[in-house]
Enzyme design. Structure first.
Site, PDB file in Angstrom:
ATOM      1  N   GLU A 261     -13.379 -12.947 -26.774  1.00 27.89           N
ATOM      2  CA  GLU A 261     -12.807 -13.064 -28.120  1.00 27.89           C
ATOM      3  C   GLU A 261     -13.222 -14.378 -28.807  1.00 27.89           C
ATOM      4  OE1 GLU A 261     -10.972 -10.916 -29.774  1.00 27.89           O
ATOM      5  OE2 GLU A 261      -9.999  -9.585 -28.330  1.00 27.89           O
TER       6      GLU A 261
ATOM      7  N   SER B  40      -6.633  -7.525 -34.857  1.00 31.59           N
ATOM      8  CA  SER B  40      -6.485  -8.936 -35.226  1.00 31.59           C
ATOM      9  C   SER B  40      -5.172  -9.137 -35.985  1.00 31.59           C
ATOM     10  CB  SER B  40      -7.701  -9.393 -36.032  1.00 31.59           C
ATOM     11  OG  SER B  40      -7.738 -10.794 -36.167  1.00 31.59           O
TER      12      SER B  40
ATOM     13  N   HIS C  29     -14.581 -11.421 -30.817  1.00 33.90           N
ATOM     14  CA  HIS C  29     -13.568 -10.851 -31.710  1.00 33.90           C
ATOM     15  C   HIS C  29     -14.248  -9.974 -32.752  1.00 33.90           C
ATOM     16  CE1 HIS C  29      -9.514 -10.771 -33.205  1.00 33.90           C
ATOM     17  NE2 HIS C  29      -9.854 -11.210 -34.402  1.00 33.90           N
TER      18      HIS C  29
END
Length: 618
Positions: free
Chosen positions: A306, A191, A396
């Site tokens: 995600e 990330s 995610h």
């Protein structure tokens, strides 16, 4: 009974860690001086050291940050960790090392958290499984929020990134004392951590600090421009009632600087590269995907769903309509109907909730990951993580506990019965890449990671194509003396011309032998491939300004640089050769393509104006 303590001597002093079965762990080992007062807005400086033995048996202070432990209804505390644990010495690393090891491969992890949260103390980042597999794991803490990433005219930008670079410098100097090989360091991040690493790959001061890199769920197009960063700076200054200067912020407490972060969460940033999910990012003149990078081996990928993290827990997937899908697409694309149609064609059985998730997933991370991978000059091994959890599918962060082998600490993310075998296989692939540069699949295509694994030629090509040309600039045919011109030439939307490119575009290629001269010469087959990339680069710049390649009929002036031999001039056949290449690139759609490239003068290593006309007609 054996003493559970273990003492290591570093340049700054001795540290006392503790033993676990087969593992030595050291928490909170400083790699730089703790930033206080005005130092919070400066580059990191060396730690002054300490006398005696510093205790490193428990987690230490973390970077100042607001409390974040959830996304809507989803418990995210395993990801964000304990939040702000107060103390000045928080520029530290945690080290997990095997017992009795020498010259072990080293993996350095940079955590995520939206550039405003996270720490090495997160239970997801327990490095015991890596250490038991013979790898030294280092987890880095860095400055966050205002002190780490707010752009200020009297302070260096990207101070959090400078911290990461300092930590890698510490690893190079100190890791041998823990049994690691300073010449075999793999840096990996997720990330925000992966976005930091995408910037680090192009940072000259970081050259040589890592031998390989792994980027999980990041993007090569997530940086703020200086203009976008200035909007955040002005908002922070207004809330704090101070001038937008580091000197004006220096007297404020950490509490003041932390408290302002949620107050500016709604600040509007035009063309936000991350869709508004964070108020901070790295600040760069050009996106990492358009910047020359170190040609080290890269393992890079994203998760199929995600965007589910930013939708499901916030109640945005309950009753999704076609209008919601179009609205999501319109946030990121000039022609949302065309984009949604492309996703519908490739996913005929998908309902609106799945389409909304797919569009957001690619907009935030998938597309930027692909662009960075396409632009990277070194070997690239790609993956896509598809295992779906009960809470947020393959959203995610879901891949993280599989990589670290910390499924027990991640039940909110992976549920009660995640596939243990998948975690072991992923970690071993990451470790294999750190050892040899080969994760176990080829440096072409994409490895699909699920309960079963499959290597495919590509994933969702039509969907990615719907986003338009990639706008990638790659440095080609370098020659002695031209390096400065190449570095200056790479700008978003710029066109690079060299003594190699123009003849190649003209199609004047010999059947045998070499094209070009010196160390930059290439064989004809490679020359054609490079020429094709040149055409793509130029077209991408035009398409970006024209709003797409459906109908393009305009003249665009771009800044380019020439790295040519004295007296070199363009050739008439450039026009026809470029047209042939356009047709080659776009197939039937480019059958009627016409182009003209005119160059006024070509002095060596001097900037010129390039006029490019492209017409694509159905």
């Amino acid at each position: 009974m054996n003493d559970p303590a273990v003492i290591i001597t570093t340049t700054a002093g001795q540290v006392r860690g503790r033993r676990l079965p087969g593992v030595r762990v050291f928490h909170g080992v400083p790699y730089a001086k703790g930033p206080i007062g005005a130092e919070r807005f400066r580059a990191p400086s060396p730690h002054p050291g300490w006398s005696g033995v510093r205790d490193a048996t428990e987690h230490g202070p973390t970077a100042p940050q607001t409390a974040r432990d959830a996304f809507g209804t989803l418990d995210m505390s395993p990801y964000f960790g304990p939040g702000w644990r107060r103390g000045e010495d928080y520029l530290t690393v945690d080290v997990w090392a095997p017992e009795a090891v020498a010259n072990a491969p080293v993996m350095v992890f940079v955590h995520g958290g939206g550039f405003a949260a996270g720490s090495a103390s997160s239970p997801l980042y327990d490095g015991s499984a890596f250490a038991r597999d013979g790898v030294i794991l280092v987890v880095v803490q860095y400055r966050l929020g205002v002190t780490g990433f707010l752009s200020l005219p009297d302070a260096p930008d990207n101070r959090g990134l400078l911290d990461v670079i300092a930590a890698l410098g510490w690893v190079r100097e100190e890791i041998a004392g823990f049994g690691g090989d300073p010449g075999n360091v793999t840096v990996f991040g997720q990330s925000a951590g992966a976005i930091l690493l995408s910037a680090l790959l192009a940072e000259p001061t970081a050259a040589g600090l890592a031998r390989r890199a792994v980027l999980q769920s990041g993007t090569g197009t997530g940086a703020f421009t200086p203009e976008q960063a200035a909007i955040v700076t002005e908002a922070v200054a207004r809330k704090l009632g101070r001038k937008p200067l580091a000197a004006a912020f220096a007297s404020l407490s950490d509490d003041d600087l932390v408290a302002v972060v949620p107050q500016i969460a709604g600040v509007e940033i035009p063309d936000h590269p991350l869709g508004g999910i964070t108020t901070f990012s790295v600040v760069l003149d050009r996106q990492p995907a358009n910047t020359p990078a170190a040609a080290i081996p890269l393992l890079i990928g994203s998760n199929l769903d995600e965007g589910a993290l930013y939708l499901g827990p916030l109640g945005k997937l309950g009753a999704v309509t076609d209008s919601d899908v179009r609205e999501e697409a319109a946030r990121f694309h000039a022609r949302p109907d065309d984009l949604v149609d492309a996703y519908r064609r490739s996913r005929p059985d998908a309902d609106p909730a799945e389409l909304r998730t797919a569009v957001l997933s690619d907009a935030l991370f998938g597309l930027g990951t692909r662009r960075l991978a396409d632009a990277h000059p070194g070997p690239v091994h790609r993956y896509e993580f598809r295992w779906r959890s009960p809470s947020i599918r393959s959203g995610h962060t879901v891949e993280l506990p599989f990589v670290f082998g910390t499924l027990h600490a991640a039940k909110p993310l992976v549920g009660d019965q995640p596939p243990e075998g998948l975690a072991e296989r992923m970690r071993h692939a990451w470790i294999a890449f750190a050892r040899t540069g080969d994760p176990g699949w080829p440096a072409h295509g994409v490895q699909v990671i699920d309960r079963t694994w499959e290597h495919v030629d590509d994933v969702r090509t039509d969907e990615f194509a719907a986003w338009g040309p990639r706008g990638l600039l790659t440095l080609l045919l370098p020659r002695p003396g031209a390096a400065a011109a190449y570095e200056s030439a790479v700008r978003d939307g710029g066109l690079i011309i060299t003594s190699g490119h123009l003849p190649l575009l003209g199609g004047a290629l010999p059947a045998t032998g070499k094209v070009g001269s010196g160390p930059g010469s290439v064989d004809p087959m490679t020359a054609r491939r490079l020429a094709r990339r040149c055409a793509l680069n130029a077209l991408a710049a035009v398409a970006e300004l024209a709003g797409g390649l459906d109908r393009v009929d305009r003249v665009v002036k771009m800044t380019g640089y020439v790295a040519s031999e004295p007296g070199f001039t363009g050739q008439p056949e450039v026009v026809d050769g470029a047209s042939l290449l356009l047709r080659d690139v776009f197939g039937e759609a480019g059958r009627h393509a016409r182009s003209a490239i005119g160059v006024a003068a070509l002095p060596r290593d001097a900037p010129v104006e390039v006029e490019l006309t492209v017409r694509l007609s159905p």
